[in-house]
Design an enzyme around this catalytic site. Sequence first.
Site, short mmCIF file in Angstrom:
data_model
loop_
_atom_site.label_atom_id
_atom_site.label_comp_id
_atom_site.label_asym_id
_atom_site.label_seq_id
_atom_site.Cartn_x
_atom_site.Cartn_y
_atom_site.Cartn_z
N SER A 39 0.83 -1.20 0.00
CA SER A 39 0.00 0.00 0.00
C SER A 39 0.88 1.26 0.00
CB SER A 39 -0.97 -0.03 1.19
OG SER A 39 -1.98 0.93 1.05
N ASP A 73 -9.54 -4.00 -5.99
CA ASP A 73 -9.01 -2.81 -5.35
C ASP A 73 -9.23 -1.57 -6.21
OD1 ASP A 73 -7.57 -1.07 -3.75
OD2 ASP A 73 -5.64 -2.08 -4.01
N HIS A 95 -7.95 -4.65 -1.52
CA HIS A 95 -6.75 -4.06 -0.92
C HIS A 95 -6.40 -4.76 0.40
CE1 HIS A 95 -4.03 -0.59 -0.85
NE2 HIS A 95 -4.20 -0.57 0.47
#
Length: 302
Positions: free
Chosen positions: A149, A244, A274
């Site tokens: 991320s 995502d 995610h």
Amino acid sequence: MNVRGQLGGRFIQMISKRLLRDYPPSPLSFPELVMAEKRVHRVATDAGEVTCTSYHPASERLPTSGLPGVYVNSHGGGYVLRRPEQDDALCRYVAHRAGCVVLNVDYDVAPQKPFPTPVEQVYGVCRWAADEAGDRGWDGSRLAIGGQSAGGALTAAVSRLARERRHFTPRLQALVYPPLDLAVDPETKRSLTDKPLITPGLSRIFTAAYVPDPATRTNPLVSPVTADDLAGLPPALVITAELDTLRDEGDRYAKALEAAGVPVTHRVISGVDHSFTHHEPVGPAVEGLALIARMVREALTA
């Protein structure tokens, strides 16, 4: 000062502490993977002192000759949440499967420390890992970097700085479901699920906290997909999640790297959103972690 970014970021930090008190432990703890040693390091960087934890695999996982390479990991959290411990299982897994030392970086977060502080801190840790390695148990000339991320975006930024400053040369950059375009309206980012984990509202809070000045959001160190000079960057592993909202920008960056002549391994993990490497279902999570470990091992033993 961006008041919205300040207030939004601090609110996210406050509620996350409350939510984590009752959050169930990850099913991906890998208790069987016992490290030979974990050490805490304090690293001086141009952007302030940083704490790192090094994970040293058991002796039977080490190279038969010489010191192991090192993998520098940066955790996620939207540039706002400071939880390096969330990557404990990931770090132990990569150290064990790749037979390397893993450094987990506890970089400063926004809104208290916005861009460029986190980028410069991760860069400084990588430079330290490359320069100060021999007596710490790893070979700094064999270095790979990666993150999940926000940590993946920091990795992409550090890879650019490494190419420009030439203090070290990563053998791999592992970008795992990274946010690579903070310049566009989050509403334009599509998802294949009705309830994506990263919503437009959450993206706005993270972006405003990390990069208060909208004009700065096109900086390639903030939004790597805006760059048109990708040649010469380190070989890349790009992992995106099918559901995502950040998938498209990750996919686009992988294609741009490849078009620029950068060796790229790109994998879209099906049926997950995610942060899937840290949660159930276990199958896709282990698939992603195994790919990271394999690519790190291959990069550091080549």
